[in-house]
Design a protein around this motif. Sequence first.
Motif, PDB file in Angstrom:
ATOM      1  N   GLU A 622      -1.354 -52.128   0.023  1.00 22.18           N
ATOM      2  CA  GLU A 622      -2.385 -52.719  -0.834  1.00 22.18           C
ATOM      3  C   GLU A 622      -3.686 -52.809  -0.050  1.00 22.18           C
ATOM      4  O   GLU A 622      -3.766 -53.461   0.985  1.00 22.18           O
ATOM      5  CB  GLU A 622      -1.933 -54.114  -1.294  1.00 22.18           C
ATOM      6  N   LYS A 623      -4.688 -52.131  -0.558  1.00 27.39           N
ATOM      7  CA  LYS A 623      -5.979 -52.084   0.132  1.00 27.39           C
ATOM      8  C   LYS A 623      -6.751 -53.399   0.027  1.00 27.39           C
ATOM      9  O   LYS A 623      -7.440 -53.797   0.953  1.00 27.39           O
ATOM     10  CB  LYS A 623      -6.847 -50.952  -0.438  1.00 27.39           C
ATOM     11  N   ASP A 624      -6.643 -54.039  -1.128  1.00 25.79           N
ATOM     12  CA  ASP A 624      -7.412 -55.257  -1.351  1.00 25.79           C
ATOM     13  C   ASP A 624      -6.739 -56.434  -0.627  1.00 25.79           C
ATOM     14  O   ASP A 624      -5.611 -56.812  -0.971  1.00 25.79           O
ATOM     15  CB  ASP A 624      -7.474 -55.504  -2.872  1.00 25.79           C
ATOM     16  N   LYS A 627      -5.500 -59.363  -2.897  1.00 20.00           N
ATOM     17  CA  LYS A 627      -4.289 -59.019  -3.646  1.00 20.00           C
ATOM     18  C   LYS A 627      -3.077 -58.942  -2.714  1.00 20.00           C
ATOM     19  O   LYS A 627      -1.981 -59.374  -3.053  1.00 20.00           O
ATOM     20  CB  LYS A 627      -4.461 -57.668  -4.350  1.00 20.00           C
TER      21      LYS A 627
END
Length: 647
Positions: A622-624, A627
């Motif tokens: 997950e890049k964010d 999140k």
Amino acid sequence: MPKTQDHTHTQRISLDHDFEVLYEKACEAGIDTAFSRAKQTPVPCPFGSAGVCCRHCLEGPCRIGLNGKGPQEGICGANGDTIVARNLLTMMIEGAAGHAEHGRETALALLEASEGHSDYQIKGVEKLYQVAAGLGIETNGKAVEDIGKQVALKALEDFQKQAGAMNWLTLHAQQQSIDKWDELGITPVNIHLEISKAVTRTSMGCDADPINLLLGCLTMGLVDGFGGLHLSSDLQDILFGVPKLVKSNFRLGVIKKEMVNIAVHGHVPLLSEKIVEWSRKLSEEAKAAGAAGINVVGICCSGNEMLMRHGIPAASSFSSQELVIVTGMLEAMIVDVQCIMPGIQKVAECYHTEIITTLPYVKIAGSTHVNFHTDKADKAAQDIVRKAIANFPKRDHQKITSFTGTVEAYAGFSNEQIIEALSALNKEDPLKPLLDAITSGAIRGVAAIVGCTNVREFQDWGNVTVAKELLKNNVLVVATGCSAHSLAKHNLMNMQGLEYCGESLRGVLKAIGQAAGLESLPPTLHMGSCVDNSRPADLLTAVANRLGVEVKDLPAVGSCPETHSPKALVIGTYFLANGVDVHVGVNPQVSGSQFVTDVLCNGAKDDGLNLEKLFGGKLIYEKDPVKAAAILLRRIEEKRLALGLSS
Ligand code: CUV
Ligand code: SF4
């Protein structure tokens, strides 16, 4: 002076403003750095990014068409799943080999110190006894050197034995895990054997079963975890002493205008230890050259090692290493191995800085080379420090940019130090206050934020954001590697950062800290360099053993928000083999195979075989960072529920 095509668009590169100032300065002077080079290659190759490019033989390179369009097999018939899994294993091998080499060098250094033909002595006698006992070495009535030699030989045996399991695996792993690994046939026998076997199985015409290749990745994870991380940390503690609480400083203000500044950069602390020692001993020579003294600063994991044991301040994590030179105040940068950008040499040529390589197998064209070996370490360190002193008068004062700001940070949180702090609360049963905090829910879980900074990421942002989100939700956060630099620079390793902690976590940190004579424990605990990821692993094992469960059952997660290194991937795989969820914020380059992605990332309830079903944890890409933290928090709560801990 090198010129690049486009320096007109200077975008933000770091949460650390000092580096943005230096980046602007470098751009204006036409000096290339990784940040400007990254902007010149804005889009990475889509095939490599998806992991579908194969270069394992001269019929290729072959690549699998993306999204089902174009060829779906290489010339030899290898399909996308095989190619992606094979490429992943290749990265694992690279990561594990680096850490294993670190371990081997340290083992040899211990052997030589024990035999008395080296410039090093055993400083961590207590740790030596403890490791010896764990290995079943008889210590009664034996001299320290004798025990040291036996331990070193046991370590070297892990590079050559032909049957059974690695000594360091048996020393540190839970029996239930070993049984599982044996059943799956992934338990490593010896480090070199497994690396060599893995290189063979990735070569053209060998392993073409993606599941089997992924199991090979897990073997590399275990080689890395036990033969790289644990073996290195244990033997370094024996040679140099177990880290204890220290207070030091981060950010570019640690570079002092009036001093001879020497940066230590790389990983293996053997040489850096001597540089620190001789910088202190030769300070009169620096004064004779017009400086106020000698100032050693750390970069990357060498920085972490010197911080943990000597309180040496840290100047930079990986991605901004070149920019440290752009201060114009660095007399020398001493490097050993790993994460050293070749780009430092070109930047150094624009200043008076001397890059000094020290290992025969890590040289940079144009740099000075001073060969380092343990039996001549004092001599090498003196030569190097004197070179730095000689460079001091060569500074160009027009080119100096100095910074005044530093951020205080606590470090030195070995498990021994953590236990010592806890024992002020409960002498008979030091782990109990921590267990109580976890079981009562005052601490929801434990997270290790690890890994690097990455030039393509906004520096420090991912590391700091994941940490703050977890702290807010009462998760105990420990950190290693360059992530620890990010957290320290942004007040997460001093008391100011306590404001980011949820109330119950803050209460626990204060209670433990005050019992140990501090105002509080800092919000996040610095546990050391990348190889010191052995320390959080040991902490989790101790907690699991006391609760009578397996590590996989614990509300514990790993997060690697900004990594760039295959080493971080293989460290993550070691945690995955122990059933711990691992978040990675940077593309792990497996998207070209749905099958591989499913095995790594799917949950236990999904169809088909996957990591969570086999081991209890999965890979979360997950890049964010916000999140990602939310997912990690959910996973922590799921594990709490399964353990029957309070919600
Ligand atoms: Ni080993 S591996 S950038 S120095 S943490 Fe730093 Fe740490 Fe990653 Fe490299
Ligand atoms: Fe192509 Fe197979 Fe050779 Fe890879 S091993 S380059 S897929 S022929």
